[in-house]
Design a protein around this motif. Sequence first.
Motif, PDB file in Angstrom:
ATOM      1  N   MET A  39       0.828  -1.200   0.000  1.00  0.00           N
ATOM      2  CA  MET A  39       0.000   0.000   0.000  1.00  0.00           C
ATOM      3  C   MET A  39       0.870   1.261   0.000  1.00  0.00           C
ATOM      4  N   TRP A  40       1.972   1.212   0.752  1.00  0.00           N
ATOM      5  CA  TRP A  40       2.874   2.360   0.751  1.00  0.00           C
ATOM      6  C   TRP A  40       3.523   2.526  -0.621  1.00  0.00           C
ATOM      7  N   GLN A  41       3.850   1.405  -1.265  1.00  0.00           N
ATOM      8  CA  GLN A  41       4.460   1.483  -2.585  1.00  0.00           C
ATOM      9  C   GLN A  41       3.521   2.182  -3.572  1.00  0.00           C
ATOM     10  N   LEU A  42       2.217   1.897  -3.472  1.00  0.00           N
ATOM     11  CA  LEU A  42       1.253   2.483  -4.384  1.00  0.00           C
ATOM     12  C   LEU A  42       0.908   3.927  -4.014  1.00  0.00           C
ATOM     13  N   TRP A  43       0.639   4.159  -2.741  1.00  0.00           N
ATOM     14  CA  TRP A  43       0.135   5.461  -2.315  1.00  0.00           C
ATOM     15  C   TRP A  43       1.216   6.396  -1.803  1.00  0.00           C
ATOM     16  N   GLY A  44       2.414   5.865  -1.560  1.00  0.00           N
ATOM     17  CA  GLY A  44       3.498   6.702  -1.063  1.00  0.00           C
ATOM     18  C   GLY A  44       3.786   7.916  -1.934  1.00  0.00           C
ATOM     19  N   PRO A  45       3.968   7.742  -3.262  1.00  0.00           N
ATOM     20  CA  PRO A  45       4.229   8.914  -4.114  1.00  0.00           C
ATOM     21  C   PRO A  45       3.125   9.963  -4.067  1.00  0.00           C
ATOM     22  N   ILE A  46       1.867   9.508  -3.979  1.00  0.00           N
ATOM     23  CA  ILE A  46       0.750  10.462  -3.921  1.00  0.00           C
ATOM     24  C   ILE A  46       0.752  11.201  -2.585  1.00  0.00           C
ATOM     25  N   LEU A  47       1.035  10.478  -1.498  1.00  0.00           N
ATOM     26  CA  LEU A  47       1.106  11.130  -0.186  1.00  0.00           C
ATOM     27  C   LEU A  47       2.256  12.128  -0.131  1.00  0.00           C
ATOM     28  N   ILE A  48       3.377  11.771  -0.731  1.00  0.00           N
ATOM     29  CA  ILE A  48       4.514  12.702  -0.788  1.00  0.00           C
ATOM     30  C   ILE A  48       4.144  13.921  -1.626  1.00  0.00           C
ATOM     31  N   LYS A  49       3.443  13.687  -2.726  1.00  0.00           N
ATOM     32  CA  LYS A  49       2.972  14.801  -3.565  1.00  0.00           C
ATOM     33  C   LYS A  49       2.079  15.729  -2.766  1.00  0.00           C
ATOM     34  N   TRP A  50       1.127  15.152  -2.021  1.00  0.00           N
ATOM     35  CA  TRP A  50       0.250  15.973  -1.180  1.00  0.00           C
ATOM     36  C   TRP A  50       1.050  16.755  -0.146  1.00  0.00           C
ATOM     37  N   GLY A  51       2.039  16.097   0.463  1.00  0.00           N
ATOM     38  CA  GLY A  51       2.863  16.755   1.468  1.00  0.00           C
ATOM     39  C   GLY A  51       3.607  17.948   0.891  1.00  0.00           C
ATOM     40  N   ILE A  52       4.161  17.791  -0.304  1.00  0.00           N
ATOM     41  CA  ILE A  52       4.867  18.892  -0.955  1.00  0.00           C
ATOM     42  C   ILE A  52       3.898  20.017  -1.289  1.00  0.00           C
ATOM     43  N   GLU A  53       2.715  19.662  -1.787  1.00  0.00           N
ATOM     44  CA  GLU A  53       1.709  20.676  -2.109  1.00  0.00           C
ATOM     45  C   GLU A  53       1.312  21.465  -0.867  1.00  0.00           C
ATOM     46  N   PHE A  54       1.121  20.762   0.250  1.00  0.00           N
ATOM     47  CA  PHE A  54       0.749  21.434   1.501  1.00  0.00           C
ATOM     48  C   PHE A  54       1.865  22.355   1.968  1.00  0.00           C
ATOM     49  N   LEU A  55       3.104  21.879   1.918  1.00  0.00           N
ATOM     50  CA  LEU A  55       4.244  22.678   2.369  1.00  0.00           C
ATOM     51  C   LEU A  55       4.407  23.939   1.521  1.00  0.00           C
ATOM     52  N   VAL A  56       4.340  23.786   0.191  1.00  0.00           N
ATOM     53  CA  VAL A  56       4.490  24.941  -0.693  1.00  0.00           C
ATOM     54  C   VAL A  56       3.332  25.918  -0.483  1.00  0.00           C
ATOM     55  N   SER A  57       2.120  25.393  -0.264  1.00  0.00           N
ATOM     56  CA  SER A  57       0.959  26.259  -0.025  1.00  0.00           C
ATOM     57  C   SER A  57       1.145  27.080   1.251  1.00  0.00           C
ATOM     58  N   MET A  58       1.647  26.445   2.310  1.00  0.00           N
ATOM     59  CA  MET A  58       1.874  27.158   3.566  1.00  0.00           C
ATOM     60  C   MET A  58       2.951  28.228   3.412  1.00  0.00           C
ATOM     61  N   ILE A  59       4.000  27.904   2.670  1.00  0.00           N
ATOM     62  CA  ILE A  59       5.057  28.889   2.432  1.00  0.00           C
ATOM     63  C   ILE A  59       4.505  30.064   1.623  1.00  0.00           C
ATOM     64  N   ALA A  60       3.703  29.753   0.604  1.00  0.00           N
ATOM     65  CA  ALA A  60       3.126  30.806  -0.229  1.00  0.00           C
ATOM     66  C   ALA A  60       2.217  31.712   0.586  1.00  0.00           C
ATOM     67  N   MET A  61       1.371  31.117   1.427  1.00  0.00           N
ATOM     68  CA  MET A  61       0.462  31.916   2.249  1.00  0.00           C
ATOM     69  C   MET A  61       1.242  32.781   3.239  1.00  0.00           C
ATOM     70  N   THR A  62       2.329  32.239   3.791  1.00  0.00           N
ATOM     71  CA  THR A  62       3.165  33.003   4.720  1.00  0.00           C
ATOM     72  C   THR A  62       3.815  34.190   4.019  1.00  0.00           C
ATOM     73  N   VAL A  63       4.313  33.952   2.818  1.00  0.00           N
ATOM     74  CA  VAL A  63       4.934  35.043   2.043  1.00  0.00           C
ATOM     75  C   VAL A  63       3.909  36.127   1.735  1.00  0.00           C
ATOM     76  N   LEU A  64       2.703  35.722   1.338  1.00  0.00           N
ATOM     77  CA  LEU A  64       1.654  36.705   1.046  1.00  0.00           C
ATOM     78  C   LEU A  64       1.305  37.526   2.291  1.00  0.00           C
ATOM     79  N   ALA A  65       1.260  36.855   3.446  1.00  0.00           N
ATOM     80  CA  ALA A  65       0.963  37.564   4.698  1.00  0.00           C
ATOM     81  C   ALA A  65       2.068  38.560   5.039  1.00  0.00           C
ATOM     82  N   MET A  66       3.322  38.156   4.820  1.00  0.00           N
ATOM     83  CA  MET A  66       4.449  39.048   5.107  1.00  0.00           C
ATOM     84  C   MET A  66       4.431  40.260   4.171  1.00  0.00           C
TER      85      MET A  66
END
Length: 314
Positions: free
Chosen positions: A21-48
């Motif tokens: 299950m990790w082999q199949l869904w791991g890349p998608i979960l990592i993709k989601w994690g990167i999307e969340f991290l970049v979104s948080m950084i973007a929102m922080t930059v906009l706030a600053m």
Amino acid sequence: MEQQQGRPTPPMPPENYGKRMWQLWGPILIKWGIEFLVSMIAMTVLAMVYQVANPDAFTAALNSEQSMIDLYNQLLEQYLKSSTLIQGMTAFVIIPVMWIFFHRDRVKERMMGIVPNRKAPLWKYAAVVLMSLTLCLGLNNLINIGNLAASDEAYTQTIQALYSAAFPVQIVCLGILVPISEELVFRGLLFQRLRERGTFLQAALYSAVVFGLMHMNMVQMLYGFILGMMLAYVYEKYGSVKAPILAHMTMNLLSVTATKIGLMDWMMEDIMRVGTVTVICAAVAATMFVFIQRIEEKPDQPEKKDHNEKVAAM
């Protein structure tokens, strides 16, 4: 021992299900994690940026609940306006990460003795471009004829946000970076890992359903499922992830350009015009599909090749 491609393996022991299950869904979960991290950084930059540009309003927002809500809405509006650029930056981060996983998978296949499908010659990629162009245009016409966009508010908001960016940003982000990142995840990893243990149809259906669901609105879910099946098919026939990447880039670039020049609106002005174009698109796409279908993708088996050469020499 005969080397084989795409034959299902025996059922896994129960202790290996979690790993599978990790082999199949791991890349998608990592993709989601990167999307969340970049979104948080973007929102922080906009706030600053907002804090520097409007220090008094920012300070007032800290002392008033209503002002804080207004500040959040303003930041959210700016975030949506920047969504195309944010998607591009996210894809830029995802691509090298997924390429490492993709390369490791190919190394493991060679170590296991799995012979990959033949790689189609370069000139046959023209069929991928033609089929992608006509399929994309035809499906968009059907969506417009059926007025599906008007019945899906989430789809309308998504399209408006993505196409509000500057045209060069759309070309780079939506037309190049996003297709590469998505094809590495959904075809290069998810589809191919499923294909190692099952049939093409099983792997294509599973990966296409997941790909469609990731788009989060009904119109793009349906659109994504159909295109996901096509992208898996060209990957299978061409033996290279470059084929679905090229197809995906072609479709996205067409959508971006057609929106910019008003091609869809022009066609919808005349029902005969849009109907004729859609029929022509269907005919060309079907012709290209037949051409691609005739590509021999099965790998050469060294043992069979040696046997045939010996028979021919007798």
